[in-house]
Write a protein that holds these residues in place. Structure first.
Motif, PDB file in Angstrom:
ATOM      1  N   SER A   2       0.808  -1.208   0.000  1.00  0.00           N
ATOM      2  CA  SER A   2       0.000   0.000   0.000  1.00  0.00           C
ATOM      3  C   SER A   2       0.846   1.266   0.000  1.00  0.00           C
ATOM      4  N   ALA A   3       1.983   1.251   0.633  1.00  0.00           N
ATOM      5  CA  ALA A   3       2.802   2.456   0.728  1.00  0.00           C
ATOM      6  C   ALA A   3       3.827   2.477  -0.386  1.00  0.00           C
ATOM      7  N   ALA A   4       4.029   3.666  -0.928  1.00  0.00           N
ATOM      8  CA  ALA A   4       5.002   3.803  -2.011  1.00  0.00           C
ATOM      9  C   ALA A   4       6.431   3.706  -1.490  1.00  0.00           C
ATOM     10  N   LYS A   5       6.670   4.100  -0.272  1.00  0.00           N
ATOM     11  CA  LYS A   5       8.018   4.111   0.291  1.00  0.00           C
ATOM     12  C   LYS A   5       8.288   2.856   1.103  1.00  0.00           C
ATOM     13  N   LYS A   6       9.521   2.385   1.009  1.00  0.00           N
ATOM     14  CA  LYS A   6       9.971   1.224   1.791  1.00  0.00           C
ATOM     15  C   LYS A   6      10.574   1.714   3.102  1.00  0.00           C
ATOM     16  N   ASP A 137      -2.692   8.397   2.661  1.00  0.00           N
ATOM     17  CA  ASP A 137      -3.975   8.362   3.357  1.00  0.00           C
ATOM     18  C   ASP A 137      -4.379   6.956   3.783  1.00  0.00           C
ATOM     19  N   HIS A 138      -3.998   5.949   2.999  1.00  0.00           N
ATOM     20  CA  HIS A 138      -4.317   4.562   3.364  1.00  0.00           C
ATOM     21  C   HIS A 138      -3.651   4.204   4.701  1.00  0.00           C
ATOM     22  N   LEU A 139      -2.383   4.567   4.851  1.00  0.00           N
ATOM     23  CA  LEU A 139      -1.689   4.301   6.117  1.00  0.00           C
ATOM     24  C   LEU A 139      -2.293   5.115   7.256  1.00  0.00           C
ATOM     25  N   ALA A 140      -2.651   6.368   6.979  1.00  0.00           N
ATOM     26  CA  ALA A 140      -3.262   7.208   8.019  1.00  0.00           C
ATOM     27  C   ALA A 140      -4.566   6.584   8.506  1.00  0.00           C
ATOM     28  N   ASP A 141      -5.375   6.069   7.576  1.00  0.00           N
ATOM     29  CA  ASP A 141      -6.624   5.413   7.961  1.00  0.00           C
ATOM     30  C   ASP A 141      -6.359   4.136   8.761  1.00  0.00           C
ATOM     31  N   ALA A 142      -5.357   3.370   8.358  1.00  0.00           N
ATOM     32  CA  ALA A 142      -5.014   2.134   9.079  1.00  0.00           C
ATOM     33  C   ALA A 142      -4.540   2.444  10.495  1.00  0.00           C
ATOM     34  N   LEU A 143      -3.783   3.517  10.655  1.00  0.00           N
ATOM     35  CA  LEU A 143      -3.337   3.919  11.997  1.00  0.00           C
ATOM     36  C   LEU A 143      -4.519   4.344  12.859  1.00  0.00           C
ATOM     37  N   ALA A 144      -5.431   5.120  12.285  1.00  0.00           N
ATOM     38  CA  ALA A 144      -6.612   5.551  13.037  1.00  0.00           C
ATOM     39  C   ALA A 144      -7.436   4.343  13.474  1.00  0.00           C
TER      40      ALA A 144
END
Length: 166
Positions: A2-6, A137-144
């Motif tokens: 999901s994240a572009a960065k490793k 935003d996908h990671l932000a939603d997963a964290l929330a």
């Protein structure tokens, strides 16, 4: 993923793998690509510097560095990149890891290293996720969602608490 960065997880010794494994698992749980390497600030300083210097162009967004004893690995990596570096001081037989903690956290001005608790790999991973979530935003939603689940678990335990038999 999901994240572009490793995220790079660099350990000073292969004996640090049990300490960093929770970070690797946590990053993978969030769908973040992880690369792990053994590099030494003292025994392979050129390789460590080159990895860090090229990390951004190689697709990394954050570097996590775990080392014990003198623990200069995170600082060496931070000196050669503009990426955020998170240090995990590793507990060793020497001073129970206090030496690693102080070596990791006491960086000179201009070379910041975010530092978690001794053997605090899971928090290092979550901090890396939070950093990447600033632009994902996908990671932000997963964290929330994760934070909401933690709060729900505490509320459930509070509701089930019974001290009448104490």
């Amino acid at each position: 993923m999901s994240a572009a960065k490793k995220v790079a997880v660099i350990m000073g010794s292969d004996s640090d793998l049990p300490v960093v494994s929770p970070a690797i698992r946590e990053l993978k749980r969030f769908g973040i690509e992880v690369e792990a390497h053994v590099m030494s600030a003292h025994r392979t300083p050129e390789e460590a510097a080159a990895f860090s210097h090229n990390a951004k162009e190689n697709g990394f967004g954050v570097i996590i560095a775990a080392a014990g004893k003198a623990a200069h690995l995170a600082g060496v990596l931070a000196a050669h990149t503009t990426l955020p570096v998170i240090g995990i001081p590793v507990k060793s037989s020497t001073l129970d890891g206090l030496d690693a903690l102080l070596s990791t956290v006491q960086m000179p001005a201009g070379i910041p290293v975010a530092t978690v608790a001794i053997d605090g790999a899971k928090n290092a991973a979550l901090l890396a996720v939070q950093m990447l979530a600033l632009s994902d935003d996908h990671l932000a939603d997963a964290l929330a969602e994760m934070k909401q689940q933690m709060a729900d678990e505490v509320r459930k335990k509070d509701s089930a608490l019974d001290v009448s038999e104490i």
